[in-house]
Design a protein around this motif. Structure first.
Motif, PDB file in Angstrom:
ATOM      1  N   SER A 185     104.634 101.839  84.890  1.00 23.57           N
ATOM      2  CA  SER A 185     103.915 100.571  85.059  1.00 23.57           C
ATOM      3  C   SER A 185     102.408 100.772  84.927  1.00 23.57           C
ATOM      4  O   SER A 185     101.709  99.934  84.349  1.00 23.57           O
ATOM      5  CB  SER A 185     104.249  99.938  86.413  1.00 23.57           C
ATOM      6  OG  SER A 185     103.695 100.677  87.481  1.00 23.57           O
ATOM      7  N   ILE A 186     101.912 101.893  85.428  1.00 29.82           N
ATOM      8  CA  ILE A 186     100.482 102.186  85.285  1.00 29.82           C
ATOM      9  C   ILE A 186     100.138 102.403  83.808  1.00 29.82           C
ATOM     10  O   ILE A 186      99.093 101.942  83.333  1.00 29.82           O
ATOM     11  CB  ILE A 186     100.077 103.384  86.164  1.00 29.82           C
ATOM     12  CG1 ILE A 186     100.167 102.982  87.638  1.00 29.82           C
ATOM     13  CG2 ILE A 186      98.671 103.886  85.825  1.00 29.82           C
ATOM     14  CD1 ILE A 186     100.054 104.125  88.619  1.00 29.82           C
ATOM     15  N   ILE A 196     109.115 106.896  91.301  1.00 29.50           N
ATOM     16  CA  ILE A 196     107.917 107.487  90.683  1.00 29.50           C
ATOM     17  C   ILE A 196     107.858 107.233  89.183  1.00 29.50           C
ATOM     18  O   ILE A 196     106.814 106.812  88.678  1.00 29.50           O
ATOM     19  CB  ILE A 196     107.778 108.978  91.064  1.00 29.50           C
ATOM     20  CG1 ILE A 196     107.356 109.074  92.533  1.00 29.50           C
ATOM     21  CG2 ILE A 196     106.770 109.691  90.158  1.00 29.50           C
ATOM     22  CD1 ILE A 196     107.195 110.474  93.073  1.00 29.50           C
ATOM     23  N   PRO A 197     108.954 107.444  88.436  1.00 27.90           N
ATOM     24  CA  PRO A 197     108.860 107.112  86.999  1.00 27.90           C
ATOM     25  C   PRO A 197     108.519 105.643  86.750  1.00 27.90           C
ATOM     26  O   PRO A 197     107.749 105.333  85.831  1.00 27.90           O
ATOM     27  CB  PRO A 197     110.245 107.472  86.460  1.00 27.90           C
ATOM     28  CG  PRO A 197     110.717 108.553  87.368  1.00 27.90           C
ATOM     29  CD  PRO A 197     110.203 108.155  88.739  1.00 27.90           C
ATOM     30  N   PHE A 217     111.454 101.368  95.906  1.00 28.50           N
ATOM     31  CA  PHE A 217     112.260 102.589  95.951  1.00 28.50           C
ATOM     32  C   PHE A 217     111.573 103.671  96.788  1.00 28.50           C
ATOM     33  O   PHE A 217     112.228 104.366  97.564  1.00 28.50           O
ATOM     34  CB  PHE A 217     112.550 103.113  94.537  1.00 28.50           C
ATOM     35  CG  PHE A 217     113.761 102.509  93.911  1.00 28.50           C
ATOM     36  CD1 PHE A 217     115.008 103.094  94.091  1.00 28.50           C
ATOM     37  CD2 PHE A 217     113.667 101.357  93.139  1.00 28.50           C
ATOM     38  CE1 PHE A 217     116.140 102.541  93.519  1.00 28.50           C
ATOM     39  CE2 PHE A 217     114.788 100.793  92.551  1.00 28.50           C
ATOM     40  CZ  PHE A 217     116.029 101.381  92.744  1.00 28.50           C
ATOM     41  N   GLN A 218     110.267 103.813  96.623  1.00 27.29           N
ATOM     42  CA  GLN A 218     109.531 104.827  97.382  1.00 27.29           C
ATOM     43  C   GLN A 218     109.654 104.594  98.886  1.00 27.29           C
ATOM     44  O   GLN A 218     109.922 105.521  99.645  1.00 27.29           O
ATOM     45  CB  GLN A 218     108.044 104.807  96.999  1.00 27.29           C
ATOM     46  CG  GLN A 218     107.757 105.221  95.583  1.00 27.29           C
ATOM     47  CD  GLN A 218     108.161 106.638  95.340  1.00 27.29           C
ATOM     48  OE1 GLN A 218     109.246 106.914  94.857  1.00 27.29           O
ATOM     49  NE2 GLN A 218     107.308 107.550  95.706  1.00 27.29           N
ATOM     50  N   PHE A 219     109.434 103.367  99.303  1.00 26.17           N
ATOM     51  CA  PHE A 219     109.444 103.082 100.732  1.00 26.17           C
ATOM     52  C   PHE A 219     110.854 103.136 101.320  1.00 26.17           C
ATOM     53  O   PHE A 219     111.018 103.521 102.475  1.00 26.17           O
ATOM     54  CB  PHE A 219     108.736 101.764 101.033  1.00 26.17           C
ATOM     55  CG  PHE A 219     107.241 101.891 100.886  1.00 26.17           C
ATOM     56  CD1 PHE A 219     106.513 102.729 101.722  1.00 26.17           C
ATOM     57  CD2 PHE A 219     106.561 101.209  99.895  1.00 26.17           C
ATOM     58  CE1 PHE A 219     105.140 102.882 101.590  1.00 26.17           C
ATOM     59  CE2 PHE A 219     105.192 101.361  99.745  1.00 26.17           C
ATOM     60  CZ  PHE A 219     104.481 102.191 100.588  1.00 26.17           C
ATOM     61  N   GLY A 232     105.734  93.817  88.017  1.00 25.99           N
ATOM     62  CA  GLY A 232     107.116  93.817  88.521  1.00 25.99           C
ATOM     63  C   GLY A 232     107.691  95.228  88.580  1.00 25.99           C
ATOM     64  O   GLY A 232     108.310  95.624  89.583  1.00 25.99           O
ATOM     65  N   ILE A 233     107.495  96.003  87.519  1.00 31.63           N
ATOM     66  CA  ILE A 233     107.963  97.390  87.491  1.00 31.63           C
ATOM     67  C   ILE A 233     107.267  98.193  88.587  1.00 31.63           C
ATOM     68  O   ILE A 233     107.895  99.003  89.275  1.00 31.63           O
ATOM     69  CB  ILE A 233     107.723  98.021  86.102  1.00 31.63           C
ATOM     70  CG1 ILE A 233     108.608  97.343  85.052  1.00 31.63           C
ATOM     71  CG2 ILE A 233     107.975  99.521  86.115  1.00 31.63           C
ATOM     72  CD1 ILE A 233     108.249  97.689  83.611  1.00 31.63           C
ATOM     73  N   PHE A 234     105.978  97.967  88.763  1.00 36.14           N
ATOM     74  CA  PHE A 234     105.201  98.660  89.791  1.00 36.14           C
ATOM     75  C   PHE A 234     105.769  98.378  91.182  1.00 36.14           C
ATOM     76  O   PHE A 234     105.992  99.301  91.975  1.00 36.14           O
ATOM     77  CB  PHE A 234     103.736  98.214  89.688  1.00 36.14           C
ATOM     78  CG  PHE A 234     102.791  98.933  90.597  1.00 36.14           C
ATOM     79  CD1 PHE A 234     102.292 100.173  90.243  1.00 36.14           C
ATOM     80  CD2 PHE A 234     102.372  98.371  91.790  1.00 36.14           C
ATOM     81  CE1 PHE A 234     101.393 100.851  91.076  1.00 36.14           C
ATOM     82  CE2 PHE A 234     101.478  99.022  92.622  1.00 36.14           C
ATOM     83  CZ  PHE A 234     100.993 100.278  92.258  1.00 36.14           C
ATOM     84  N   VAL A 235     106.024  97.121  91.469  1.00 33.90           N
ATOM     85  CA  VAL A 235     106.534  96.726  92.790  1.00 33.90           C
ATOM     86  C   VAL A 235     107.921  97.313  93.023  1.00 33.90           C
ATOM     87  O   VAL A 235     108.191  97.854  94.108  1.00 33.90           O
ATOM     88  CB  VAL A 235     106.530  95.185  92.935  1.00 33.90           C
ATOM     89  CG1 VAL A 235     107.303  94.740  94.169  1.00 33.90           C
ATOM     90  CG2 VAL A 235     105.100  94.653  92.979  1.00 33.90           C
TER      91      VAL A 235
END
Length: 176
Positions: A34-35, A28-29, A112-114, A104-107
Motif C-alpha cells: 500500500s505504501i 506486512i506485505p 492483521f498486524q493488530f 484500504g489495503i493499508f488498513v
C-alpha cells in the motif's frame, strides 16, 4: 552478533507467538504494497525514465537490506521489483480509486498486524523503536526462509537472543 542478528532478534522479541508471525505474513506485505501504491504516484521524468517516490524508497530500502545481508537483500529486491509494476498500475487509477484502494489495503494490513499482536499480548515493535518499521519486511522474509529450512543456524541465534530480550521485557514493570 551481526547487525542483522541484532535487528532481527530485537524485532523477534515482539514476535514469538506463531499466530502473530502468521498474521505478519499477510499484514506486512499489504502495508508495504500500500505504501508503494501511495508513493508511486509522486515522481518525475528523468532521461526517459519515471522516477517515483516508491522507486526511491525501494532503492533506499534494498541498499539497507543488502548492507545487512546479501541474500536477504537480493531476495527483497526481487520481490519489490515484482510488485512495483502493479503499484504503478494502481497509482495510474483515478484519484478516488487510487486512494480508496491504497488506503484500504493499508488498513487491512494493519488490522492483521493488530490481530497478531492480540495473540502475542505485546505491542508492535515499532512503538518502542521506529527501526521496526523497516525491519518488519525483512523479518517476514527471514521467517519464510527459515520455514523453508534454510539458514537454520541464523534462526537459532536470533531466537536465542529474542527469548532473552523477551524475558527481560517481561520482567520490566508496565509503564502507563
Amino acid at each position: 552478533m551481526s547487525k542483522l542478528e541484532q535487528l532481527l532478534s530485537q524485532y523477534a522479541a515482539y514476535h514469538l507467538d506463531h499466530k502473530n508471525i502468521l498474521t505478519h505474513f499477510v499484514g506486512i506485505p499489504l502495508i508495504v504494497f500500500s505504501i508503494m501504491c501511495l508513493t508511486a504516484r509522486a515522481g518525475f521524468h528523468f532521461s526517459g525514465f519515471e522516477i517515483t517516490l516508491a522507486l526511491v524508497l525501494i532503492i533506499v530500502s534494498c541498499v539497507y537490506y543488502l548492507k545487512l545481508d546479501l541474500w536477504f537483500g537480493c531476495i527483497m529486491l526481487l520481490l519489490f521489483s515484482a510488485v512495483y509494476p502493479l503499484a504503478l498500475k494502481i497509482a495510474g487509477f483515478g484519484l478516488a480509486a487510487w486512494l480508496m484502494l491504497s488506503i484500504g489495503i493499508f488498513v487491512v494490513g494493519w488490522v492483521f498486524q493488530f490481530v497478531g499482536h492480540f495473540y502475542e499480548k505485546k505491542k508492535p515493535a515499532f512503538l518502542d523503536d521506529l527501526v521496526g518499521l523497516i525491519i518488519g519486511p525483512l523479518f517476514v522474509l527471514a521467517e519464510a526462509i527459515f520455514m523453508m529450512g534454510f539458514r537454520q543456524e541464523l534462526q537459532q541465534r536470533i531466537l536465542e537472543q529474542a527469548r532473552k530480550q523477551r524475558a527481560a521485557m517481561d520482567t520490566k514493570p508496565v509503564q502507563i
